[in-house]
Design a protein around this motif. Structure first.
Motif, mmCIF file in Angstrom:
data_model
loop_
_atom_site.group_PDB
_atom_site.id
_atom_site.type_symbol
_atom_site.label_atom_id
_atom_site.label_comp_id
_atom_site.label_asym_id
_atom_site.label_seq_id
_atom_site.Cartn_x
_atom_site.Cartn_y
_atom_site.Cartn_z
ATOM 1 N N THR A 147 0.836 -1.198 0.000
ATOM 2 C CA THR A 147 0.000 0.000 0.000
ATOM 3 C C THR A 147 0.874 1.254 0.000
ATOM 4 O O THR A 147 1.867 1.318 0.705
ATOM 5 C CB THR A 147 -0.878 0.009 1.264
ATOM 6 O OG1 THR A 147 -1.520 -1.254 1.381
ATOM 7 C CG2 THR A 147 -1.925 1.095 1.205
ATOM 8 N N CYS A 148 0.470 2.237 -0.771
ATOM 9 C CA CYS A 148 1.191 3.506 -0.764
ATOM 10 C C CYS A 148 0.792 4.280 0.490
ATOM 11 O O CYS A 148 -0.390 4.441 0.768
ATOM 12 C CB CYS A 148 0.827 4.308 -2.005
ATOM 13 S SG CYS A 148 1.382 6.014 -1.938
ATOM 14 N N HIS A 149 1.742 4.742 1.254
ATOM 15 C CA HIS A 149 1.381 5.387 2.515
ATOM 16 C C HIS A 149 0.820 6.786 2.294
ATOM 17 O O HIS A 149 0.187 7.350 3.178
ATOM 18 C CB HIS A 149 2.575 5.417 3.476
ATOM 19 C CG HIS A 149 3.553 6.524 3.212
ATOM 20 N ND1 HIS A 149 4.608 6.386 2.353
ATOM 21 C CD2 HIS A 149 3.622 7.787 3.700
ATOM 22 C CE1 HIS A 149 5.294 7.516 2.323
ATOM 23 N NE2 HIS A 149 4.725 8.375 3.123
ATOM 24 N N LYS A 150 1.002 7.340 1.109
ATOM 25 C CA LYS A 150 0.474 8.690 0.864
ATOM 26 C C LYS A 150 -0.968 8.657 0.382
ATOM 27 O O LYS A 150 -1.814 9.377 0.885
ATOM 28 C CB LYS A 150 1.360 9.403 -0.161
ATOM 29 C CG LYS A 150 2.719 9.775 0.430
ATOM 30 C CD LYS A 150 3.243 11.075 -0.154
ATOM 31 C CE LYS A 150 4.439 11.559 0.632
ATOM 32 N NZ LYS A 150 5.586 11.858 -0.237
ATOM 33 N N CYS A 151 -1.253 7.814 -0.609
ATOM 34 C CA CYS A 151 -2.614 7.838 -1.173
ATOM 35 C C CYS A 151 -3.362 6.532 -0.894
ATOM 36 O O CYS A 151 -4.524 6.406 -1.292
ATOM 37 C CB CYS A 151 -2.551 8.107 -2.667
ATOM 38 S SG CYS A 151 -1.877 6.735 -3.600
ATOM 39 N N LEU A 152 -2.718 5.585 -0.235
ATOM 40 C CA LEU A 152 -3.326 4.315 0.159
ATOM 41 C C LEU A 152 -3.719 3.425 -1.016
ATOM 42 O O LEU A 152 -4.574 2.546 -0.865
ATOM 43 C CB LEU A 152 -4.553 4.556 1.058
ATOM 44 C CG LEU A 152 -4.299 5.414 2.275
ATOM 45 C CD1 LEU A 152 -5.608 5.685 3.008
ATOM 46 C CD2 LEU A 152 -3.304 4.756 3.215
ATOM 47 N N LYS A 164 7.344 2.694 -5.677
ATOM 48 C CA LYS A 164 7.000 3.740 -6.629
ATOM 49 C C LYS A 164 5.522 3.627 -6.908
ATOM 50 O O LYS A 164 5.066 2.705 -7.589
ATOM 51 C CB LYS A 164 7.803 3.530 -7.923
ATOM 52 C CG LYS A 164 7.693 4.651 -8.907
ATOM 53 C CD LYS A 164 8.698 4.435 -10.039
ATOM 54 C CE LYS A 164 8.545 5.474 -11.116
ATOM 55 N NZ LYS A 164 7.245 5.399 -11.833
ATOM 56 N N CYS A 165 4.755 4.552 -6.325
ATOM 57 C CA CYS A 165 3.299 4.495 -6.455
ATOM 58 C C CYS A 165 2.894 4.920 -7.862
ATOM 59 O O CYS A 165 3.365 5.930 -8.371
ATOM 60 C CB CYS A 165 2.648 5.396 -5.411
ATOM 61 S SG CYS A 165 0.861 5.448 -5.567
ATOM 62 N N GLY A 166 2.001 4.143 -8.473
ATOM 63 C CA GLY A 166 1.553 4.464 -9.818
ATOM 64 C C GLY A 166 0.375 5.425 -9.808
ATOM 65 O O GLY A 166 -0.102 5.858 -10.851
ATOM 66 N N HIS A 167 -0.103 5.776 -8.633
ATOM 67 C CA HIS A 167 -1.285 6.632 -8.545
ATOM 68 C C HIS A 167 -0.924 8.059 -8.175
ATOM 69 O O HIS A 167 -1.403 9.001 -8.790
ATOM 70 C CB HIS A 167 -2.249 6.035 -7.516
ATOM 71 C CG HIS A 167 -3.550 6.773 -7.441
ATOM 72 N ND1 HIS A 167 -3.852 7.620 -6.405
ATOM 73 C CD2 HIS A 167 -4.598 6.785 -8.280
ATOM 74 C CE1 HIS A 167 -5.051 8.127 -6.613
ATOM 75 N NE2 HIS A 167 -5.529 7.637 -7.739
ATOM 76 N N CYS A 168 -0.069 8.222 -7.159
ATOM 77 C CA CYS A 168 0.244 9.577 -6.711
ATOM 78 C C CYS A 168 1.706 9.947 -6.944
ATOM 79 O O CYS A 168 2.159 11.003 -6.559
ATOM 80 C CB CYS A 168 -0.087 9.755 -5.234
ATOM 81 S SG CYS A 168 1.101 8.985 -4.131
ATOM 82 N N ASP A 169 2.450 9.043 -7.562
ATOM 83 C CA ASP A 169 3.846 9.353 -7.875
ATOM 84 C C ASP A 169 4.755 9.426 -6.653
ATOM 85 O O ASP A 169 5.809 10.028 -6.718
ATOM 86 C CB ASP A 169 3.934 10.669 -8.658
ATOM 87 C CG ASP A 169 4.587 10.418 -10.012
ATOM 88 O OD1 ASP A 169 4.640 9.231 -10.403
ATOM 89 O OD2 ASP A 169 5.045 11.377 -10.646
ATOM 90 N N ASN A 170 4.321 8.821 -5.576
ATOM 91 C CA ASN A 170 5.178 8.772 -4.392
ATOM 92 C C ASN A 170 6.346 7.809 -4.622
ATOM 93 O O ASN A 170 6.144 6.644 -4.930
ATOM 94 C CB ASN A 170 4.308 8.322 -3.196
ATOM 95 C CG ASN A 170 5.131 7.835 -2.022
ATOM 96 O OD1 ASN A 170 6.224 8.312 -1.770
ATOM 97 N ND2 ASN A 170 4.581 6.862 -1.306
ATOM 98 N N HIS A 171 7.561 8.326 -4.484
ATOM 99 C CA HIS A 171 8.755 7.480 -4.562
ATOM 100 C C HIS A 171 9.373 7.406 -3.187
ATOM 101 O O HIS A 171 9.602 8.446 -2.594
ATOM 102 C CB HIS A 171 9.839 8.127 -5.439
ATOM 103 C CG HIS A 171 9.528 8.083 -6.886
ATOM 104 N ND1 HIS A 171 8.379 8.601 -7.417
ATOM 105 C CD2 HIS A 171 10.243 7.591 -7.918
ATOM 106 C CE1 HIS A 171 8.397 8.429 -8.726
ATOM 107 N NE2 HIS A 171 9.529 7.817 -9.048
HETATM 108 ZN ZN LIG Z 1 0.378 6.794 -3.809
#
Ligand SMILES: [Zn+2]
Length: 329
Positions: free
Chosen positions: A254-259, A276-283
């Motif tokens: 799970t991406c911790h920024k956008c879940l 590397k989140c594909g939804h919010c671009d969190n690296h």
């Molecule tokens: Zn994300």
């Protein structure tokens, strides 16, 4: 009186183990408050023996004196050593301080790439310990070969070294785990936070489901990893820091920024050390992301109504048909 109770419980245990009782050879005696007493002013205990009540001076070190100070133990066990001498085990009930009420959560991700990563940025690198362990494994493998193939004296020597090696490795890892867990609990105290870790009941089965190479399997079965969790739990209790265990499902994905979790089955935003989140671009670092997700889930365990997260995660879970979201340990 105590002897009767003792023999009874001994038979009970033997029965559960399915072994017949032939003879009872006691090497220890249980003492309760009626027949045992401790006196702090001269560091003595009095025990009722066959010949009557007798008082003994305790031959103990400063550390044990410190533990006994101010306590009034009411039970003890008198044991006989193989050499015929006696020692007494005194049971102390210590009251652990109540956990402090707190809203802050420190998430701790353990045992993936790194030994432990916390959501407040502490990190204990696994590389060094992994190198050392891999080296141990290599040396051991070659010694084991020698132990089975060499001449008689080589075999004996190899066996001795093997035994010593396992002790060295174990002590080093234990020392490290003590320090890491202590630092984590202390920083939780300092931040007035609770600690969230993954509930890893059954992790061996899960991590071993996917085919893995031999090295990976050895690591996930490592006792060291479980020891760190154990140390962390008992040190938290001792210092009054609350510890919650959260469901480990999806904590690493799970991406911790956008879940968000990767929508395709079998795919993950995590690849090795990188997330590397594909939804919010969190690296970010994958373990760091894991620890932050653990922090978030821990927060909703701690404060179930106050978080939007529980709903979001619940949706994810529903979508993938896994009924259990949170487990409080
Ligand atoms: Zn994300």
């Amino acid at each position: 009186m105590r002897a009767i109770a003792r023999v009874c419980s001994n038979r009970k245990t033997a029965k559960q183990n399915g072994k017949p009782v032939r003879a009872f050879k006691p090497t220890s005696v249980d003492y309760d408050a009626r027949i045992f007493a401790f006196r702090e002013k001269d560091w003595t205990v009095s025990l009722t023996l066959v010949g009557g009540r007798e008082r003994f001076k305790l031959a103990i070190g400063n550390y044990q004196l410190g533990l006994l100070k101010g306590t009034s133990p009411s039970s003890a066990t008198l044991c006989k050593r193989q050499d015929g001498s006696y020692y007494v085990n005194i049971q102390i009930k210590s009251e652990a301080p109540d956990p402090m009420p707190s809203k802050r959560v420190i998430g701790v991700d353990m045992g993936r790439r790194d030994i432990a990563v916390t959501s407040i940025g502490d990190k204990w690198d696994g590389q060094q310990i992994t190198d050392i362990r891999d080296k141990f494994v290599r040396v051991r493998a070659s010694l084991q070969q020698k132990a089975s193939k060499g001449t008689r004296s080589t075999r004996r020597r190899a066996r001795q070294i093997l035994q010593r090696l396992s002790g060295t490795e174990r002590r080093y890892q234990t020392w490290l785990n003590h320090n890491i867990s202590k630092l984590i609990v202390l920083s939780a105290l300092q931040h007035n936070a609770i600690i969230a870790i993954e509930d890893l009941t059954g992790i061996r089965e899960r991590t071993n489901q996917q085919p893995r190479n031999k090295t990976e399997r050895r690591r996930s079965n490592s006792w060291a990893f479980f020891q760190l969790r154990l140390f962390l739990s008992y040190k938290s209790v001792k210092l009054g820091v609350e510890l919650v265990a959260v469901n480990p499902a999806y904590t690493s994905q799970t991406c911790h920024k956008c879940l968000h979790i990767h929508p395709a089955k079998g795919k993950s935003y995590r690849s090795g050390k990188a997330f590397k989140c594909g939804h919010c671009d969190n690296h970010c670092d994958a373990d760091e992301n894991g620890s932050k997700v653990i922090e978030l889930v821990g927060g909703s365990v701690n404060n179930p109504r106050g978080s939007v997260l529980s709903c979001n995660l619940a949706d994810h879970i529903r979508a993938t048909e896994s009924p259990r979201l949170l487990a409080v340990g």
